[in-house]
Design a protein around this motif. Structure first.
Motif: not given
Length: 353
Positions: A144-158
């Motif tokens: 799962l890869t996400a656009c995160e508003h509050g943390d202002r990032r693109i993240s991936v759930l490893t």
């Protein structure tokens, strides 16, 4: 009191003005959702919404003649970013509830359950009305890869290792609030970065970039700004041959969809406007938002009041009219079903198999 739902695009109609409502919104963002049950979310939920408007016979080859906009669940604050996750049990849908800073899961067998909280903001203080994750996608490993508003990032759930930050700044300046994303076959991520997740949006003093960019993040971690000509880039999608990038703009003064040719070096050629939602805004609330592109090249795009179904050149062949502020949509693995997030609802439309 029931908190009004809102979209993440046209600012005036849905901003909550009084401080009590803002405090209530903050409480919703941080209160534990452990007690939230399926029965709460589906209670008094209508079976269907709106109608399907057929404007061109081409729609009949995509949307089944008997199809309706079926409501799967309701009672959310503002749903967004749906993604279909295949598994051995037939798969399930994940989607964001941005104000609740949460991702929910829906399956035919299991109904609704909380999948992740927090989803987009991990700070310890109030962070505006839209702190959670927005667009969701799966990478080549189905992570799962996400656009995160509050943390202002693109993240991936490893797998078994928590989240990994893929991008959170451009040339040392923090991103605004990544909104939507799409992968190409090489593993590059194309994403948009408007200011909707910042507590004070474009005027927020925490903002470090004075533009709203469309970016490409390559698998090697290199981040490239592709264009900053759109004032509010939002939904994003790739044509099946990956030679064209479609970007929705949710600017209330210029609600449009643009098409950009992708050059051999993955830069963008000159963009053209393929469709305009100005007239649709006179009929329904909302704006161009998330989108999904069918293997045929047909674009299913969130628009005022529902989903506009368009040919690659922007010609409208039909509308899936929810009557609600409609944020996004996605297909299941086989593109037999279209899932739609619309205000407090999660819906589906059966497609031609």
């Amino acid at each position: 009191m029931q908190l009004q739902s809102w979209a993440d695009s046209p600012p005036t109609p849905y901003l909550i003005a009084n401080s009590f409502a803002m405090r209530l919104a903050a409480l919703l963002c941080f209160v534990s959702l452990a007690s939230l049950s399926s029965s709460l979310l589906v209670a008094q939920t209508p079976e269907t919404l709106g109608r399907i408007e057929r404007l061109d016979p081409a729609l009949d080859s995509l949307v089944a003649a008997t199809a309706k906009i079926e409501v799967l669940a309701s009672g959310f604050t503002w749903t967004e970013g749906p993604v279909w996750v295949p598994d051995e049990q037939g798969g399930y849908l994940l989607f964001s509830d941005i104000p609740r800073n949460s991702i929910f899961r829906w399956s035919e067998a299991g109904g609704i359950s909380l999948f992740m909280q927090p989803s987009g903001y991990t700070g310890a203080t109030y962070y505006g009305l839209e702190p959670g994750s927005n667009g969701l996608a799966l990478d080549a490993q189905d992570r799962l890869t996400a656009c995160e508003h509050g943390d202002r990032r693109i993240s991936v759930l490893t797998r078994g290792g928590g989240k990994q930050t893929l991008a959170d700044n451009y040339q040392g300046r923090r991103l605004n609030s990544p909104n939507d994303l799409v992968f190409d076959s090489a593993g590059s991520i194309y994403f948009t970065d408007p200011p909707y997740g910042l507590p004070e949006r474009a005027a927020d003093p925490r903002r470090e970039l004075d533009f709203c960019g469309v970016y490409r993040l390559d698998a090697n971690g290199q981040l490239t700004l592709l264009t900053k000509q759109l004032t509010r880039p939002n939904g994003i999608g790739l044509s099946p041959d990956e030679k064209t990038l479609i970007v929705a703009q949710s600017d209330s003064d210029k609600p449009i969809w643009m098409s950009f040719p992708i050059n051999e070096d993955k830069t963008l050629g000159e963009g053209v406007v393929i469709a305009d939602a100005t007239e649709a805004k006179k009929e329904f609330a909302g704006a161009p938002d998330g989108l999904a592109i069918h293997r045929s090249g047909i674009i299913f795009a969130s628009a005022p009041g529902g989903i506009h179904v368009m040919k690659p050149d922007g010609s409208l062949i039909g509308r899936l009219i929810t009557g609600e502020r409609t944020s996004n949509c996605t297909f299941d693995k086989d593109q037999k079903t279209l899932y739609i997030t619309a205000d407090s609802y999660v819906c589906r439309v059966k497609l031609v198999e």
